[in-house]
Design an enzyme around this catalytic site. Sequence first.
Site, PDB file in Angstrom:
ATOM      1  CG  ASP A  38      -2.206   0.727   0.833  1.00  0.00           C
ATOM      2  OD1 ASP A  38      -2.185   1.950   0.344  1.00  0.00           O
ATOM      3  OD2 ASP A  38      -3.349   0.286   0.988  1.00  0.00           O
ATOM      4  CE1 TYR A 176     -13.744   2.508  -8.652  1.00  0.00           C
ATOM      5  CE2 TYR A 176     -16.095   1.887  -9.307  1.00  0.00           C
ATOM      6  CZ  TYR A 176     -14.811   1.505  -8.488  1.00  0.00           C
ATOM      7  OH  TYR A 176     -14.897   0.708  -7.691  1.00  0.00           O
TER       8      TYR A 176
END
Length: 280
Positions: A38, A176
């Site tokens: 991450d 998106y």
Amino acid sequence: MELDLKDRVVVVTGAARGIGAVIAGRFAAEGARVVALDLAFPEDADGAAEPSPSSDPAPSSDPAPSNAPGPNAAPHPITRLTCNVADPESVSAAVSEIVERHGTIDVLVNNAGINVDGPVADLEWERWRACFDVNMGGVFLMSRAVAPVMQEAGRGRILNAASFAAIVPSVGSAAYAASKAAVVQFTRVLASELGPWDITVNAYAPGMVPTAMNGFAEMPQDAQDRLLDTLSLRRWESPDDVANLLIVLASDAAGYVTGTLLDVSGGKLATQIPARAYGR
Ligand code: NAI
């Protein structure tokens, strides 16, 4: 049938929180050697963490893995590495480090993603680009870096987070939804390109999992009801619902499944008005 993932090296991107954190914890609970990637991890992280075997079944904004060893403690602690999946150098450094530590990569879960909302008329180019750079670019960069490792091993699993938005998009989700639809086509092509090495590549489409990305659980009740009314299984999806599918797809049991988009949305819009079955 046993889904034996013991000692498999599983890389999960975007695993500091949300669905990715639970996926990482669940693979670790299966005995896998999990590497969580991450941008950053919570301050209490020290490079390795005990995994949580499962998320809280109640809607939660941030089901991050616990550091507390429990009765279901996994054999291998989760390794945490910072990595920006949208940056080729960062990806290359992370994959090299994983291969140095573990020797191989058996499973790659391309979970990292961002939501960019807004009508096309108001969407800045930078936000559009950021959405594609992470959601599609990240899947491309990670897959390109990991594929040679899997080819050398002659096996592997790549699992790509698409979304129900790739099937039926919402108003205001052009960036998106288009980025997630791109992931689906990328998945099909890569599945064929890696077939000769017995590597399978699949995409999956969660529906509505309350996380920090969407804030579903914090919406007013009538707004939540409108969303829940689109589901055949009229309850919020849990990160475990996603993890359950991925564990099966990652196992030898799914060795003949490739190039697909698996819908794990609880039957969202499976019929025009699923709420009728609930008398609503
Ligand atoms: P989240 O926002 O809670 O977690 C996403 C994680 O990805 C965060 O930890 C974030 O730091 C990380 N990330 C973002 N950009 C990154 C980058 N450049 N490099 C590395 N890590 C990065 O999101 P959530 O809800 O857990 O979603 C996970 C995936 O599932 C995403 O791909 C999302 O699009 C997809 N999905 C989620 C749904 C939902 O209802 N929550 C529905 C359909 C798909």
